[in-house]
Design an enzyme around this catalytic site. Structure first.
Site, PDB file in Angstrom:
ATOM      1  N   ASN A  79       0.808  -1.223   0.000  1.00  0.00           N
ATOM      2  CA  ASN A  79       0.000   0.000   0.000  1.00  0.00           C
ATOM      3  C   ASN A  79       0.839   1.269   0.000  1.00  0.00           C
ATOM      4  O   ASN A  79       0.317   2.358   0.204  1.00  0.00           O
ATOM      5  CB  ASN A  79      -0.953   0.008   1.192  1.00  0.00           C
ATOM      6  N   ILE A  87       1.005   6.923   0.045  1.00  0.00           N
ATOM      7  CA  ILE A  87       0.346   5.951   0.914  1.00  0.00           C
ATOM      8  C   ILE A  87      -1.099   5.780   0.464  1.00  0.00           C
ATOM      9  O   ILE A  87      -1.798   6.777   0.228  1.00  0.00           O
ATOM     10  CB  ILE A  87       0.373   6.430   2.384  1.00  0.00           C
ATOM     11  N   CYS A  88      -1.540   4.537   0.388  1.00  0.00           N
ATOM     12  CA  CYS A  88      -2.947   4.299   0.061  1.00  0.00           C
ATOM     13  C   CYS A  88      -3.663   3.902   1.345  1.00  0.00           C
ATOM     14  O   CYS A  88      -3.574   2.770   1.809  1.00  0.00           O
ATOM     15  CB  CYS A  88      -3.071   3.186  -0.970  1.00  0.00           C
ATOM     16  N   LEU A  89      -4.342   4.866   1.950  1.00  0.00           N
ATOM     17  CA  LEU A  89      -5.045   4.606   3.210  1.00  0.00           C
ATOM     18  C   LEU A  89      -6.329   5.436   3.181  1.00  0.00           C
ATOM     19  O   LEU A  89      -6.288   6.642   2.923  1.00  0.00           O
ATOM     20  CB  LEU A  89      -4.144   5.014   4.388  1.00  0.00           C
ATOM     21  N   GLN A 122      -1.274   0.114  -3.683  1.00  0.00           N
ATOM     22  CA  GLN A 122      -0.720   1.348  -4.230  1.00  0.00           C
ATOM     23  C   GLN A 122       0.365   0.981  -5.239  1.00  0.00           C
ATOM     24  O   GLN A 122       0.499   1.595  -6.270  1.00  0.00           O
ATOM     25  CB  GLN A 122      -0.153   2.215  -3.097  1.00  0.00           C
TER      26      GLN A 122
END
Lengths: 193, 408
Positions: A79, A87-89, A122
């Site tokens: 991610n 960052i993929c959050l 990500q």
């Protein structure tokens, strides 16, 4: 006032007070709009023992908009982009809530490190490796942690670079210019010579 | 007319017009205490008006023979307008229960042998008081506030102390009015006390977004009660609002107590109807207005802490912790909104997207409420859309026609 400076200041005080949480924030000069978060790699994960730096940019409408966070330290994680640290959050995007703080956001990133979400990746390459070759992924992640996220004393860095054949004065100057980043300093030294 | 009414500025020693003043500068003339708006037909202040809501009798007000013009004692020999036994304010004071002039609102002391000098000491029976006449007389406004410089010579009646509002405003000859006033005052006082208690209890409630207290904190130095003490300990409710503001600010800055929001307008809570998390009004409104472009409406419409969806927020100057209080607050808020005309509906000239569930008043210019309409929400590809109002009767009409056709 571009953002709620009073709130950011309060958050900084709160983080400073709670050192046991495993996350921290460093100031970059006097600017409250640009900070550096420090996350300790979670235990029993390939990131254990590493210290990861996160670039935090406070958006003008913070806290109504999420802060922009990006890993400065290179991380091997499904991610997190291995190229630019994005960052993929969800809570850093559409699920942000103004009741969240920089500290809770950093803790969420820390939790993300220990439990990757390969279904919402990500970095597709890392995610593929995580799904198909779990062992390779773990070793790569551990290697990246060792290589990029270990805190090394400035003296060690200087010694190593001097051993490579650079002058001590040049090495110190280059390190200071790159903010202690050994690789960047090396690149600069090589480029300059 | 005006040249026979005492100039109120002159009376307080502050008239700058001198001889050019259209009002009288003669202490012999009475001061106007009648509300001019009341005389014109309507006074917006209603019962709360500080001026008298009485229609003055032309025969009494301003006329030289009027008892309002009395200024000197003795006046016992003057014939009363009704021709009954002569009564002066002073003698009425001595005789009537409750006495109009014996209230402690006066500083002026009469000599001890005052009655003897006037020859009243020998009067064996108390003179009869014309209650009907005095009941019509207004109260002295200065005595009402606590001190009348004219003391016993004041031509007006001096009221009795109302223990709730602290004014000498109870008319001695209008027991019903006085009782009503005292009751209303006591109710107001109780409400104020309750509000104050609520304010105090909500002073340390923190907003979940800006992490500040919405209300000024109760000063930590309240322990100094009696000396320099914090204003809170000295009953802030009784002081001038502005003075309170300045005082509290100066004090709390010196003792480094968090003062809450800078602007007074910001010192309000936005109460979420579905959960009990505290936010100040500005913050929660900012969040719900969709400051973020990325966040979906379902995210912004829910509580930032527990993500429970609330359909609306209620502004409140204090924090409500009890469910009953909250219900009353919401009810009160909705009732207040229902009195404000809806700007979308625009007295029937526009259409309101909220239809029948709008909180604001949907009434035409004559005040006739809008007929209840049903709004239909239908799921389309884009999401939810509002269709034109559809009535059950329109289906019935169609059904009627269809059955008739079948039968034919």
């Amino acid at each position: 006032m571009p953002y709620d400076a009073a709130r950011v200041q309060k958050e900084l005080v709160e983080i400073e007070r709670d050192k046991a949480s495993g996350v921290g924030i460093e100031m970059k000069g006097d600017n409250l709009g640009h900070l550096v978060g420090v996350i300790k790699g979670p235990e029993s994960s390939p990131y254990d023992g590493g210290t990861f730096k996160v670039d935090i940019e406070i958006t003008p409408s913070y806290p109504f908009e999420p802060p922009k966070m990006r890993f400065i330290t290179k991380v091997w994680h499904p991610n997190v982009s291995s190229q630019n640290g994005a960052i993929c959050l969800d809570i850093l995007k559409d699920q942000w809530s103004p009741a969240l703080t920089l500290k809770t956001a950093l803790l969420s990133v820390q939790a993300l490190l220990s439990s990757p979400e390969p279904d919402d990746p990500q970095d597709a390459v890392v995610a593929k490796q995580y799904i198909n070759e779990q062992e390779t992924f773990r070793s790569t992640a551990r290697y990246w942690t060792e290589a990029f996220a270990k805190v090394v004393n400035d003296d060690d860095k200087v010694t190593r670079l001097v051993e490579m054949g650079f002058g001590e004065g040049d090495v110190k100057a280059a390190l200071a210019k790159c903010g202690g980043d050994e690789n960047a300093a090396l690149e600069q030294l090589c480029g300059g010579s | 007319m005006t040249n026979r009414i005492l100039c109120k500025y002159y009376a307080s020693g502050a008239c700058r017009k001198g001889d050019a003043c259209p009002f009288s500068h003669d202490w012999n003339d009475p001061m106007s205490q009648v509300c001019k708006f009341y005389l014109l037909g309507s006074c917006g202040y209603g019962n709360r008006c500080r001026y008298n809501h009485t229609r003055p009798d032309r025969a009494t007000v301003g006329s030289p023979s009027s008892p309002v013009g009395f200024r000197n004692i003795p006046v016992a020999s003057r014939p009363s307008p009704q021709g009954t036994a002569a009564v002066s304010p002073a003698s009425a004071a001595a005789a009537s229960p409750p006495p109009p002039l014996a209230s402690p609102g006066f500083c002026m002391r009469l000599p001890e042998n005052f009655d003897d000098e006037l020859g009243w000491g020998e009067v064996p029976e108390e003179p009869e008081v014309d209650v009907g006449y005095w009941a019509k007389q207004p109260l002295c406004s200065m005595a009402m506030k606590g001190f009348c410089a004219r003391g016993a010579t004041c031509p007006y009646l001096h009221g009795e102390l109302c223990s709730s509002c602290g004014k000498w405003c109870l008319h001695p000859y209008r027991p019903e009015e006085s009782a009503k006033h005292a009751q209303r005052c006591a109710e107001e006082r109780a409400k104020k006390d309750k509000d104050e208690a609520l304010r105090r209890s909500s002073a340390d409630v923190e907003c979940g977004i800006c992490l500040e207290q919405a209300l000024p904190a109760v000063c930590g130095a309240a322990g100094l009660e009696g000396s320099a003490g914090c204003l809170w300990s000295r009953g802030a409710g009784r002081l001038c609002r502005l003075a309170f503001e300045l005082w509290a600010r100066a004090w709390c800055m010196s003792c480094q107590t968090v003062m809450g929001k800078e602007r007074k307008a910001d010192r309000r809570f936005g109460i979420l109807t579905a959960c009990d998390h505290s936010f100040c009004l500005g913050c929660i409104r900012g969040w719900r207005a969709g400051a973020t472009t990325n966040s979906a409406e379902e995210v912004t419409r829910s509580c930032p802490i527990c993500r429970t969806r609330s359909h609306f927020i209620v502004p409140s100057t204090f924090w409500v912790s009890c469910a009953d209080d909250k219900e009353a607050l919401v009810q009160n808020y909705r009732e207040k909104l229902a009195m404000i005309p809806c700007k979308h509906f625009n007295y029937g000239n526009g259409s309101c997207p909220f239809g029948g569930s709008c909180f604001y008043a949907h009434a035409d210019s004559s005040g006739r409420p809008e007929e209840a309409q049903t709004l239909r929400h239908a799921a389309t590809e884009d999401g939810v859309s509002v269709l034109q109002p559809v009535r059950l009767s329109s289906f019935l009409d169609g059904f009627d026609r269809a059955t008739r056709l079948t039968h034919a």
